[in-house]
Design a protein around this motif. Structure first.
Motif, PDB file in Angstrom:
ATOM      1  N   PRO A   1       0.779  -1.232   0.000  1.00 42.32           N
ATOM      2  CA  PRO A   1       0.000   0.000   0.000  1.00 42.32           C
ATOM      3  C   PRO A   1       0.815   1.289   0.000  1.00 42.32           C
ATOM      4  O   PRO A   1       0.357   2.301  -0.500  1.00 42.32           O
ATOM      5  N   ARG A   2       2.036   1.226   0.544  1.00 40.55           N
ATOM      6  CA  ARG A   2       2.872   2.433   0.597  1.00 40.55           C
ATOM      7  C   ARG A   2       4.116   2.222  -0.247  1.00 40.55           C
ATOM      8  O   ARG A   2       4.931   1.350   0.048  1.00 40.55           O
ATOM      9  N   LEU A   3       4.243   3.066  -1.265  1.00 40.05           N
ATOM     10  CA  LEU A   3       5.420   3.001  -2.130  1.00 40.05           C
ATOM     11  C   LEU A   3       6.264   4.247  -1.932  1.00 40.05           C
ATOM     12  O   LEU A   3       6.016   5.046  -1.033  1.00 40.05           O
ATOM     13  N   GLN A   4       7.249   4.435  -2.802  1.00 42.66           N
ATOM     14  CA  GLN A   4       8.197   5.544  -2.656  1.00 42.66           C
ATOM     15  C   GLN A   4       7.507   6.901  -2.562  1.00 42.66           C
ATOM     16  O   GLN A   4       7.980   7.785  -1.871  1.00 42.66           O
ATOM     17  N   ASP A   5       6.407   7.066  -3.285  1.00 45.28           N
ATOM     18  CA  ASP A   5       5.753   8.375  -3.329  1.00 45.28           C
ATOM     19  C   ASP A   5       4.425   8.420  -2.568  1.00 45.28           C
ATOM     20  O   ASP A   5       3.600   9.277  -2.812  1.00 45.28           O
TER      21      ASP A   5
END
Length: 127
Positions: A62-66
């Protein structure tokens, strides 16, 4: 598209920004016979790819680099693309974006057998 154990399998979209986790998942998928894998490390890149790409299934951190992949997951839901949420943060994620509730949840880390079983269950649910 390719057949695998009686299932038609196309591209698996893998959203994971941790290199070692992504490599591990790619290896698990390849060993299970899933060879069309598109690994993406940012929400923006995933949203761009989805404009042309048509995944059979997605595995989503659910949480990527951006940031949080809310827009990506809403697109998957709208297009009826089944997905697995691969995360160690179930409660916070589903509170922030209700669309994540449409996916199958799999806790990080999970054994390879559990990952493959979740994929098969997800693909069978699409039929």
């Amino acid at each position: 598209m390719k057949q695998l154990n009686g299932l038609t399998v196309g591209t698996i979209l893998l959203l994971e920004d941790e290199p070692f986790i992504a490599l591990d998942l790619e290896e698990i998928l390849s060993e299970a016979g899933f060879t069309q894998i598109r690994t993406i490390v940012s929400c923006a890149e995933a949203e761009s790819w989805l404009q042309e790409g048509d995944p059979m299934l997605a595995i989503v951190d659910p949480r990527l680099q951006d940031g949080m992949c809310s827009g990506v997951v809403r697109t998957l839901v709208e297009r009826k693309v089944p997905f697995i949420v691969y995360s160690g943060d179930v409660e916070t994620v589903s509170e922030q974006e209700p669309a994540f509730a449409f996916g199958i949840w799999l806790s990080k880390p999970s054994p390879p057998g559990d990952i493959i079983q979740a994929i098969k269950t997800t693909l069978l649910g699409r039929l």
